[in-house]
Motif scaffolding. Sequence first.
Motif, PDB file in Angstrom:
ATOM      1  N   CYS A 140      43.171  36.482  48.836  1.00 18.52           N
ATOM      2  CA  CYS A 140      41.747  36.470  48.353  1.00 18.52           C
ATOM      3  C   CYS A 140      41.153  35.135  48.648  1.00 18.52           C
ATOM      4  O   CYS A 140      41.433  34.171  48.739  1.00 18.52           O
ATOM      5  CB  CYS A 140      42.092  36.709  46.808  1.00 18.52           C
ATOM      6  SG  CYS A 140      43.135  38.247  46.341  1.00 18.52           S
ATOM      7  N   VAL A 162      39.162  40.209  47.735  1.00 17.72           N
ATOM      8  CA  VAL A 162      40.093  40.670  48.384  1.00 17.72           C
ATOM      9  C   VAL A 162      39.662  40.483  50.203  1.00 17.72           C
ATOM     10  O   VAL A 162      38.665  41.187  50.675  1.00 17.72           O
ATOM     11  CB  VAL A 162      40.567  41.998  48.596  1.00 17.72           C
ATOM     12  CG1 VAL A 162      41.866  42.243  49.643  1.00 17.72           C
ATOM     13  CG2 VAL A 162      41.289  42.011  47.009  1.00 17.72           C
ATOM     14  N   PRO A 187      48.270  38.690  44.902  1.00 18.69           N
ATOM     15  CA  PRO A 187      47.715  37.737  46.120  1.00 18.69           C
ATOM     16  C   PRO A 187      48.882  36.729  46.235  1.00 18.69           C
ATOM     17  O   PRO A 187      49.588  36.467  45.621  1.00 18.69           O
ATOM     18  CB  PRO A 187      46.928  36.878  45.041  1.00 18.69           C
ATOM     19  CG  PRO A 187      46.303  37.770  43.795  1.00 18.69           C
ATOM     20  CD  PRO A 187      47.735  38.535  43.494  1.00 18.69           C
ATOM     21  N   GLN A 231      51.413  35.244  43.707  1.00 20.75           N
ATOM     22  CA  GLN A 231      50.827  34.611  42.423  1.00 20.75           C
ATOM     23  C   GLN A 231      50.945  35.828  41.323  1.00 20.75           C
ATOM     24  O   GLN A 231      49.828  36.716  41.438  1.00 20.75           O
ATOM     25  CB  GLN A 231      49.413  34.369  42.544  1.00 20.75           C
ATOM     26  CG  GLN A 231      49.146  33.473  43.610  1.00 20.75           C
ATOM     27  CD  GLN A 231      49.555  31.974  43.320  1.00 20.75           C
ATOM     28  OE1 GLN A 231      49.454  31.411  42.192  1.00 20.75           O
ATOM     29  NE2 GLN A 231      50.319  31.399  44.432  1.00 20.75           N
ATOM     30  N   LEU A 232      51.892  36.076  40.575  1.00 18.61           N
ATOM     31  CA  LEU A 232      52.082  37.092  39.622  1.00 18.61           C
ATOM     32  C   LEU A 232      50.922  36.774  38.666  1.00 18.61           C
ATOM     33  O   LEU A 232      50.740  35.812  38.131  1.00 18.61           O
ATOM     34  CB  LEU A 232      53.478  37.389  39.182  1.00 18.61           C
ATOM     35  CG  LEU A 232      54.512  38.145  39.826  1.00 18.61           C
ATOM     36  CD1 LEU A 232      54.332  37.824  41.477  1.00 18.61           C
ATOM     37  CD2 LEU A 232      55.773  38.155  39.021  1.00 18.61           C
ATOM     38  N   SER A 233      50.344  37.958  38.084  1.00 14.99           N
ATOM     39  CA  SER A 233      49.290  37.790  37.084  1.00 14.99           C
ATOM     40  C   SER A 233      49.987  37.726  35.450  1.00 14.99           C
ATOM     41  O   SER A 233      51.304  38.325  35.373  1.00 14.99           O
ATOM     42  CB  SER A 233      48.612  39.225  37.167  1.00 14.99           C
ATOM     43  OG  SER A 233      47.893  39.389  36.020  1.00 14.99           O
ATOM     44  N   GLY A 285      38.036  35.469  44.442  1.00 14.14           N
ATOM     45  CA  GLY A 285      38.875  36.492  43.867  1.00 14.14           C
ATOM     46  C   GLY A 285      38.816  37.712  44.705  1.00 14.14           C
ATOM     47  O   GLY A 285      39.631  38.556  44.661  1.00 14.14           O
TER      48      GLY A 285
END
Lengths: 179, 179, 179, 179
Positions: B37, B43, B129, B92-94, B41
């Motif tokens: 991203c 993509v 991401p 990068q886990l949300s 943010g």
Amino acid sequence: MNVRTPDPNPGWLSDEDLYEARRRLPMVYVEAIPVRCDALGYVDEVGLLLQANEQGEMVRTFVSGRVMYRETIRAALLRHLEKDLGPLALPQLSPSPLPFTIAEYFPSPSETGLTDDRQHAVALAYLIPVTGECNPRQDALELSWMTPAEALSPAIQAEFSGGRADLLRQALAHAGWGR
Amino acid sequence: MNVRTPDPNPGWLSDEDLYEARRRLPMVYVEAIPVRCDALGYVDEVGLLLQANEQGEMVRTFVSGRVMYRETIRAALLRHLEKDLGPLALPQLSPSPLPFTIAEYFPSPSETGLTDDRQHAVALAYLIPVTGECNPRQDALELSWMTPAEALSPAIQAEFSGGRADLLRQALAHAGWGR
Amino acid sequence: MNVRTPDPNPGWLSDEDLYEARRRLPMVYVEAIPVRCDALGYVDEVGLLLQANEQGEMVRTFVSGRVMYRETIRAALLRHLEKDLGPLALPQLSPSPLPFTIAEYFPSPSETGLTDDRQHAVALAYLIPVTGECNPRQDALELSWMTPAEALSPAIQAEFSGGRADLLRQALAHAGWGR
Amino acid sequence: MNVRTPDPNPGWLSDEDLYEARRRLPMVYVEAIPVRCDALGYVDEVGLLLQANEQGEMVRTFVSGRVMYRETIRAALLRHLEKDLGPLALPQLSPSPLPFTIAEYFPSPSETGLTDDRQHAVALAYLIPVTGECNPRQDALELSWMTPAEALSPAIQAEFSGGRADLLRQALAHAGWGR
């Protein structure tokens, strides 16, 4: 090597096999919290089940159950809603397949705060508006409707077990209720 | 009654037991579509894997794998991302546990349009991401980065199997890409 | 200095003031795509409006309109659904306030791909199941119901303007339709 | 007919015009709650601002501000995050444009429970992981990091005004925190 005789019920597990599987594999579950909404979609009432657990204590629960082999999530949801609320409940499943959260139950304490003695269950948890008449069909089951404020009161929250009070708070937060 | 000897590897299934379980129970899976991203943010690029299937054909796939007994979804996601993208990918886990969709794969055609010869799988599908360097560790695996427009081109779409091209479209739509 | 006489309709803007505001401030909009769902919640049909634009061309649109001062989003949604689909449409608003996407329309091309000559609009875009009878009340408006596959066909997609075809694809992807 | 002289700053509102607009139109806002997450994406800490309100009382707030004319939501988010957390905060915007909720503030009490004396604001509220160093640039602003449990404690909850404590609970529920 697999020399078992053909299975007359493929997709069906014996009690012992299910017991074994529950010690080896995460089980797929659906959970549903039925709600009554007003014309604008605001939640008026939450439907909570009251049920005796294995120790004979009455605990609050949600509509809940396993997804069977070759069953879609939507079919499992409808099946368990009908089982627990009766055939006239008229649940309105959303066009979106997304739950309000993914609830991970473990047989021992974990990061998720949710526990289930029997198994590791991954439950897709939905908030489901129902518009019809609800009549729990199982004798051991009682359904109470209450406002979000009542459902979040300490007295009711204390009646949940396994971390499910948190799940109710997440469900109501998802509907815009933070209180 | 259960009189089997204690299991040295509880939570581990032999190949035969896993084969049997796959014919009786839905399996819990995670799927991840890695993306790069920009600072806002949006993509920029989608990471797609290219892998030989059992017939020796090259097909596009996502990072994907089973959730193990007693493993959280987040831990399973990181494990499979590291396995397929290498240890330096920095996914990068949300903070939200919600996937972009729930993908239901069946061994035969169904309402969902997704198929998997081996099993009934319920896959929680995430857009993740990644900010680090990706080096697929498995020899048989190739990773290509492409723009959303390229990934949605007919040529690339034709390289997916089992309905996964639909899933990619859903993932990009979730990120605001309808084209 | 503000010497205007007291406003008999606070919250109401004259045409000229609205014209001016539209050149200075983003406007809050709601958009709704009505759908008919089966008992399992799968989308059977999408309702699309056909309307003459300012150049006299027929274009596909969604139920859409401004959120008024002191009006909730839910009230605005119901008001515009009733205006465009008639009073018997029986829309089922979700308990969750979340739209399927936030559509940002700009008076000139931008990252979002959505344009609106008149204004910068931030539209909360919802997929709304309707269960009643729909009768567009405005003469210039025609409502057609079609399957998701028809709605995504090139012929219908070409009838949208301002990037709204993308929005329809996002809406159907949100409902699990990637095709 | 519009015969005013050309505006040297289209998209800019004088203070008086903004004051007037706030009494006639809903304003588009973004709100951001910064969080620090661990490698698995679980929320470790929440960043809350402490700020003097017009009565000189210290109140807890979020990163918050207006979306300008012709500004995207993502650009507005980054602008306000930089203004309140400094240029080194490194916020990670999600590929999905969806907020955790839509917060509707009204100048008088309403169904939403959220109030803002100055205006009717429709705020898209996001949970934003930040990985860098946060240094609030405005003198009157203090940033405190605390665990979710601390942030939800009665003492901290009492420091919010206008219903924002609810919003924080919704944000943490969205991240899987119901406690």
